[in-house]
Design a protein around this motif. Structure first.
Motif, PDB file in Angstrom:
ATOM      1  N   LYS A   1       0.819  -1.087   0.204  1.00  0.00           N
ATOM      2  CA  LYS A   1       0.134  -0.068  -0.130  1.00  0.00           C
ATOM      3  C   LYS A   1       0.930   1.230   0.013  1.00  0.00           C
ATOM      4  N   VAL A   2       0.515   2.120  -0.941  1.00  0.00           N
ATOM      5  CA  VAL A   2       1.361   3.347  -0.984  1.00  0.00           C
ATOM      6  C   VAL A   2       0.775   4.597  -0.801  1.00  0.00           C
ATOM      7  N   ALA A   3       1.172   5.424   0.274  1.00  0.00           N
ATOM      8  CA  ALA A   3       0.580   6.719   0.600  1.00  0.00           C
ATOM      9  C   ALA A   3       1.455   7.709  -0.385  1.00  0.00           C
TER      10      ALA A   3
ATOM     11  N   PHE B   1      -3.271   2.344  -3.571  1.00  0.00           N
ATOM     12  CA  PHE B   1      -2.776   3.717  -3.242  1.00  0.00           C
ATOM     13  C   PHE B   1      -3.858   4.364  -2.153  1.00  0.00           C
ATOM     14  N   LEU B   2      -3.016   5.307  -1.388  1.00  0.00           N
ATOM     15  CA  LEU B   2      -3.721   6.462  -0.730  1.00  0.00           C
ATOM     16  C   LEU B   2      -3.274   7.590  -1.235  1.00  0.00           C
ATOM     17  N   LEU B   3      -4.227   8.440  -1.994  1.00  0.00           N
ATOM     18  CA  LEU B   3      -3.749   9.459  -2.671  1.00  0.00           C
ATOM     19  C   LEU B   3      -4.289  10.785  -1.906  1.00  0.00           C
ATOM     20  N   TYR B   4      -3.270  11.287  -1.257  1.00  0.00           N
ATOM     21  CA  TYR B   4      -3.585  12.529  -0.290  1.00  0.00           C
ATOM     22  C   TYR B   4      -3.292  13.847  -1.303  1.00  0.00           C
ATOM     23  N   GLY B   5      -4.069  14.976  -1.089  1.00  0.00           N
ATOM     24  CA  GLY B   5      -4.148  16.262  -1.848  1.00  0.00           C
ATOM     25  C   GLY B   5      -5.373  16.662  -2.094  1.00  0.00           C
TER      26      GLY B   5
ATOM     27  N   HIS C   1     -12.153   2.262  -8.535  1.00  0.00           N
ATOM     28  CA  HIS C   1     -11.306   1.102  -8.221  1.00  0.00           C
ATOM     29  C   HIS C   1     -11.048   0.829  -6.860  1.00  0.00           C
ATOM     30  N   GLU C   2     -10.959  -0.558  -6.456  1.00  0.00           N
ATOM     31  CA  GLU C   2     -10.664  -1.043  -5.297  1.00  0.00           C
ATOM     32  C   GLU C   2      -9.210  -0.600  -4.625  1.00  0.00           C
ATOM     33  N   ASP C   3      -8.301  -0.395  -5.574  1.00  0.00           N
ATOM     34  CA  ASP C   3      -6.822  -0.113  -5.245  1.00  0.00           C
ATOM     35  C   ASP C   3      -6.647   1.253  -5.099  1.00  0.00           C
ATOM     36  N   ILE C   4      -7.840   2.129  -5.029  1.00  0.00           N
ATOM     37  CA  ILE C   4      -7.491   3.691  -5.029  1.00  0.00           C
ATOM     38  C   ILE C   4      -8.445   4.192  -4.134  1.00  0.00           C
ATOM     39  N   ALA C   5      -7.516   5.161  -3.199  1.00  0.00           N
ATOM     40  CA  ALA C   5      -8.487   5.786  -2.010  1.00  0.00           C
ATOM     41  C   ALA C   5      -8.060   7.205  -2.159  1.00  0.00           C
TER      42      ALA C   5
ATOM     43  N   HIS D   1       2.884   1.056   3.428  1.00  0.00           N
ATOM     44  CA  HIS D   1       4.227   0.358   3.372  1.00  0.00           C
ATOM     45  C   HIS D   1       5.194   1.162   2.539  1.00  0.00           C
ATOM     46  N   VAL D   2       4.954   1.907   1.733  1.00  0.00           N
ATOM     47  CA  VAL D   2       5.708   2.844   0.804  1.00  0.00           C
ATOM     48  C   VAL D   2       5.364   4.330   0.989  1.00  0.00           C
ATOM     49  N   LEU D   3       6.115   5.219   1.146  1.00  0.00           N
ATOM     50  CA  LEU D   3       5.698   6.657   0.987  1.00  0.00           C
ATOM     51  C   LEU D   3       6.266   7.179  -0.460  1.00  0.00           C
TER      52      LEU D   3
END
Ligand SMILES: CCCC(=O)OP(=O)(O)O
Length: 300
Positions: free
Chosen positions: A17-19, A43-47, A66-70, A94-96
């Motif tokens: 999971k990538v932030a 992915f966790l998409l911050y912005g 998509h289930e892999d995108i928030a 797990h990754v920034l």
């Protein structure tokens, strides 16, 4: 291994999971779209929610729902950096990854003790280049973080680079400590540091690699140049990792390999609790995808 091999290796690992801090950027979202296609990560998409949503809607509609995108709204780049760093610090990701935010702003947040990403080790930037017509990946450190490291910091930078190179399958990386000349000149600090680091490696203070320096760039990467200058060592002409003396050398080498030599790159920060994907804002989506893959390979 080349950078496509790094992607292949990353796809064989557990889905990370990538932030992403400040994800409102076309190339960043294109890299996300490619990564989702490769089933590389979620992915966790911050912005800015509006900015991210508009870019996705217009260019990557397959990511909507998509289930892999928030998508998580942040009012500013500072807030996006804080929320993304907290997500990895708390173990939720797990990754920034750096999005469209200046390097210094993201790293300032990463370095805050209370956010839980520091390990006590020196953090350093490591870039792996696939250069056309060159037979192997070549790693460069540090192009983005440590400005003028001393010998102790350089030893940590070597350790971090070695860890990343080993994650791509290079068991015993060869490290060339770069200077402008290949002899010790007491008026050139880079040559003195290189000699100290070489001896630290000989004495087992720097492990899991072979270190030699000072070496100029030509005799670090070209056996022909090394032989021409009468330099014989296990590293000369065969280096996997180039340790540069200052950030100016590293950053210029990074950008000259990309813009003059048309190299592809994967770049991360090592030494924190999790790997941090840190490319230039101007790097292509393809290079951001390679960087994600390198971070995922080195996160295990
Ligand atoms: C090489 C990565 C650090 C860097 O120079 O980033 P920017 O080009 O975005 O400033």
């Amino acid at each position: 291994m080349n950078l496509d091999g790094v992607i292949k290796k990353a796809t064989q690992q557990n889905k990370a999971k990538v932030a992403i801090a400040a994800a409102e950027d076309y190339e960043v979202l294109e890299a996300v779209s490619l990564a989702v296609e490769h089933r590389l990560a979620s992915f966790l998409l911050y912005g800015s929610e509006k900015g991210i949503y508009e870019l996705i809607d217009r260019n990557f509609p397959q990511l909507i729902g998509h289930e892999d995108i928030a998508i998580i709204h942040a009012e500013s780049n500072d807030e996006a950096a804080k929320l993304a760093v907290l997500a990895v610090g708390s173990g939720n990701a797990h990754v920034l990854m750096k999005g469209n935010i200046p390097t210094a702003k993201l790293l300032k947040t990463v370095l805050k003790k209370e956010y839980g990403l520091r390990t006590g080790k020196v953090l350093s930037h490591v870039a792996a280049f696939e250069v056309p017509a060159f037979d192997r990946l070549i790693f460069v450190s540090d192009a983005a973080m440590n400005i003028e490291p001393d010998v102790e910091q350089k030893a940590h930078i070597i350790n971090n680079s070695v860890q990343i190179a080993r994650a791509t399958g290079i068991e015993l990386p060869k490290v060339a400590v770069l200077a402008a000349v290949e002899v010790i000149n007491p008026t050139m600090k880079a040559t003195l540091d290189a000699a100290a680091l070489t001896q630290m490696n000989n004495r087992g203070q720097i492990k899991n690699c072979l270190v030699d320096g000072p070496l100029a760039l030509d005799n670090a990467i070209s056996l022909e140049a090394a032989e021409h200058k009468g330099i014989h060592s296990e590293v000369a002409g065969q280096a996997d990792i180039l340790l540069v003396p200052t950030i100016e050398t590293g950053n210029s080498l990074y950008k000259s390999l990309i813009y003059f030599a048309k190299a592809k790159v994967a770049a991360v920060i090592a030494g924190a609790k999790v790997p941090i994907v840190l490319t230039s804002r101007a790097d292509s989506a393809e290079n951001k995808l390679y960087s994600l893959a390198l971070a995922i390979c080195s996160s295990n």
